[in-house]
Design a protein around this motif. Sequence first.
Motif, PDB file in Angstrom:
ATOM      1  N   ILE A  48      40.983  60.687  -4.680  1.00  0.00           N
ATOM      2  CA  ILE A  48      40.808  60.704  -6.061  1.00  0.00           C
ATOM      3  C   ILE A  48      39.125  60.116  -6.252  1.00  0.00           C
ATOM      4  N   PHE A  49      38.355  61.087  -6.470  1.00  0.00           N
ATOM      5  CA  PHE A  49      37.004  60.921  -6.915  1.00  0.00           C
ATOM      6  C   PHE A  49      37.056  60.821  -8.405  1.00  0.00           C
ATOM      7  N   ILE A  50      36.588  59.874  -8.920  1.00  0.00           N
ATOM      8  CA  ILE A  50      36.446  59.642 -10.402  1.00  0.00           C
ATOM      9  C   ILE A  50      34.930  59.508 -10.671  1.00  0.00           C
ATOM     10  N   LYS A  51      34.454  60.542 -11.563  1.00  0.00           N
ATOM     11  CA  LYS A  51      32.989  60.275 -11.929  1.00  0.00           C
ATOM     12  C   LYS A  51      33.096  60.426 -13.634  1.00  0.00           C
ATOM     13  N   ALA A  52      32.564  58.935 -13.806  1.00  0.00           N
ATOM     14  CA  ALA A  52      32.335  58.737 -15.532  1.00  0.00           C
ATOM     15  C   ALA A  52      31.400  59.532 -16.216  1.00  0.00           C
ATOM     16  N   GLY A  53      31.672  59.614 -17.285  1.00  0.00           N
ATOM     17  CA  GLY A  53      30.600  60.321 -18.325  1.00  0.00           C
ATOM     18  C   GLY A  53      29.393  59.722 -18.313  1.00  0.00           C
ATOM     19  N   MET A  54      28.331  60.051 -19.043  1.00  0.00           N
ATOM     20  CA  MET A  54      26.744  59.469 -19.228  1.00  0.00           C
ATOM     21  C   MET A  54      27.310  58.131 -19.701  1.00  0.00           C
ATOM     22  N   GLU A  55      26.494  57.192 -18.860  1.00  0.00           N
ATOM     23  CA  GLU A  55      26.489  55.723 -19.380  1.00  0.00           C
ATOM     24  C   GLU A  55      27.776  54.841 -18.997  1.00  0.00           C
ATOM     25  N   GLY A  56      28.876  55.612 -18.597  1.00  0.00           N
ATOM     26  CA  GLY A  56      30.046  55.150 -18.171  1.00  0.00           C
ATOM     27  C   GLY A  56      30.053  54.232 -16.949  1.00  0.00           C
ATOM     28  N   SER A  57      30.824  53.239 -16.837  1.00  0.00           N
ATOM     29  CA  SER A  57      30.949  52.368 -15.468  1.00  0.00           C
ATOM     30  C   SER A  57      32.216  53.085 -14.933  1.00  0.00           C
TER      31      SER A  57
END
Length: 222
Positions: A39-48
């Motif tokens: 599971i690859f999780i990509k945060a939204g802009m400015e997200g950690s």
Amino acid sequence: MNNCTPPSDLESHFDKSVLMIQNGKEIEYGIIDGNNIIIFIKAGMEGSCYGYKNKYLKIGRLLNEKHGCSIISSSNPLGYQTDFAAEMNFIKDYAMKHNLEDYKVYYLGHSNGAALGIINAWHFPEINRLVCINAPLMLNPHLLIQGIKKFNGEKMSLIYGSKDPSFDMVKLYSELESENIEFVRVKNADHNFTGNLDFFIELPGLLLFGDELKCKNVKVHH
């Protein structure tokens, strides 16, 4: 008020954390070891890589505990021009290091992270499924349409809350729905699922594995 029961984990950190420099920015990856479904999780802009109130960590713990998945969560710092190929190479190196043969990537992204998945996934056949939550449809629509049309994996789920700024544009994209492309509408959810964070945490399990939702106060429409 949200009356859902949150995931049971109380841990506040990923098992491992890796820092990488990409395009002059420091990217943090949070990792939980598991099987060959990554599971690859990509945060939204400015997200950690952790997300607001550890939401990505909680998603990772939940899916790892229920399905044994490996979890890799990636930060998205302000001003960072994402090198998607570098992200996929990071996953490839991780899989090789941990002897995860024939691995599949299930991509989860929110906002800008969701848009990145839609636009880029068709270039990477290892990405088998996507859950893309509230990707802005008014930005780079030609690239989004291209990404949806050319995706050849098992399933791309595009989720939009009825209070998200892009919700009214979903109908313009509805002709792109097919056997492997679905639009999912969530009643009374805004861009960040304010007040429905527990549902946000459960949603990937529903869409990727058919898990039963504990949250009953949120309505989902396919």
